[in-house]
Scaffold this motif. Structure first.
Motif, PDB file in Angstrom:
ATOM      1  N   ASN A  33      -5.910   3.692  -7.492  1.00 38.81           N
ATOM      2  CA  ASN A  33      -5.983   4.567  -6.315  1.00 38.81           C
ATOM      3  C   ASN A  33      -7.396   5.045  -6.033  1.00 38.81           C
ATOM      4  OD1 ASN A  33      -3.309   4.544  -5.387  1.00 38.81           O
ATOM      5  ND2 ASN A  33      -2.679   6.024  -6.931  1.00 38.81           N
ATOM      6  N   ARG A  36      -9.090   2.284  -4.304  1.00 35.25           N
ATOM      7  CA  ARG A  36      -8.655   2.202  -2.910  1.00 35.25           C
ATOM      8  C   ARG A  36      -9.267   3.308  -2.057  1.00 35.25           C
ATOM      9  NH1 ARG A  36      -2.899   1.481  -5.426  1.00 35.25           N
ATOM     10  NH2 ARG A  36      -2.760  -0.790  -5.623  1.00 35.25           N
ATOM     11  N   SER A  39     -12.914   2.568  -1.324  1.00 30.83           N
ATOM     12  CA  SER A  39     -13.117   1.418  -0.438  1.00 30.83           C
ATOM     13  C   SER A  39     -12.403   1.606   0.896  1.00 30.83           C
ATOM     14  CB  SER A  39     -12.623   0.126  -1.117  1.00 30.83           C
ATOM     15  OG  SER A  39     -11.227   0.205  -1.382  1.00 30.83           O
ATOM     16  N   GLY A  40     -11.797   2.791   1.083  1.00 31.40           N
ATOM     17  CA  GLY A  40     -11.110   3.090   2.336  1.00 31.40           C
ATOM     18  C   GLY A  40      -9.812   2.333   2.514  1.00 31.40           C
ATOM     19  N   ARG A  41      -9.176   1.931   1.413  1.00 32.35           N
ATOM     20  CA  ARG A  41      -7.957   1.124   1.504  1.00 32.35           C
ATOM     21  C   ARG A  41      -6.709   1.846   0.994  1.00 32.35           C
ATOM     22  NH1 ARG A  41      -7.643  -2.597  -1.785  1.00 32.35           N
ATOM     23  NH2 ARG A  41      -9.424  -2.157  -3.129  1.00 32.35           N
ATOM     24  N   HIS A  43      -3.611   3.788   1.622  1.00 34.22           N
ATOM     25  CA  HIS A  43      -2.758   4.069   2.772  1.00 34.22           C
ATOM     26  C   HIS A  43      -1.613   4.991   2.364  1.00 34.22           C
ATOM     27  CE1 HIS A  43      -4.903   1.056   5.050  1.00 34.22           C
ATOM     28  NE2 HIS A  43      -4.671   0.155   4.113  1.00 34.22           N
TER      29      HIS A  43
END
Length: 215
Positions: A33, A36, A39-41, A43
């Motif tokens: 997490n 993520r 890296s802006g991923r 959701h």
């Protein structure tokens, strides 16, 4: 018990293995997490949820673990039913797991008390322990990546200093805030989360949106 009756002595060993495995899973999840997030991923799937139900289930999950350490873990039910909150259940649950797990790890004796309440248009969650406590300069530091309190590194050497950093990012992404309070080393700690409640107006708007989408 799917493969037959388990002796009590073996049951205890299996329970310890289970919690060790869960901690490893949570640690891997934290790393993923954080990757993520940075890296802006990362959701989110936000949905109206009952916070009390989620917290109640996490407390129940950790009851035996706390009991093994001779600690009392309790959840104080709110005096009145709380409004819904718009959360990503899996990610927000991870935040609560981290907070309760930390409280148990860093409390040698005494108790951990979890409470929820309504403050104006926000839901307040608190996890209070009688553990090692924090110095004033550590209260903000512990929410930084790879940072831990001085006492924490002595009590639990395996920690990575990722759980609270990740918790802060997730809570902020929910439009909330998280902070810690303590009167000093050896005097316990209290961790707080405040997130927006789903007000009646917002709830009606979401219900109308769902109705329109079904037409």
């Amino acid at each position: 018990g799917d493969y037959g009756e388990i002796p009590e002595k073996l049951r205890e060993a299996l329970r310890r293995v289970y919690f060790s495995n869960e901690r490893l899973i949570n640690l891997v999840g934290d790393f993923l997490n954080i990757s993520r997030i940075e890296s802006g991923r990362l959701h989110y799937i936000f949905e109206p949820s009952i916070i009390a139900d989620l917290i109640r289930s996490v407390v129940a999950e950790f009851k035996d673990f706390a009991k093994d350490k001779g600690l009392e873990l309790s959840y104080q039910e709110p005096k009145e039913a709380l409004p819904l909150a718009r959360i990503d259940r899996d990610k927000f649950r991870q935040v609560i797991v981290n907070m309760i797990d930390n409280a148990i790890k860093y409390t040698k004796k005494g108790s951990i008390k979890v409470e929820t309440s309504l403050e104006e248009n926000s839901i307040l969650i608190s996890v209070q322990d009688t553990g090692i406590g924090l110095a004033p300069e550590e209260l903000d530091l512990i929410f930084k990546r790879f940072s831990r309190g001085e006492g924490a590194t002595k009590v639990y050497t395996e920690g990575m200093g990722l759980g609270l950093y990740l918790a802060k990012r997730i809570v902020q992404d929910h439009g909330g805030e998280i902070w810690a309070e303590s009167k000093g080393h050896g005097r316990g700690s209290a961790f707080y989360i405040k997130i927006p409640a789903l007000t009646a107006e917002v709830k009606r708007a979401e219900q109308f949106k769902e109705f329109v989408e079904k037409i």
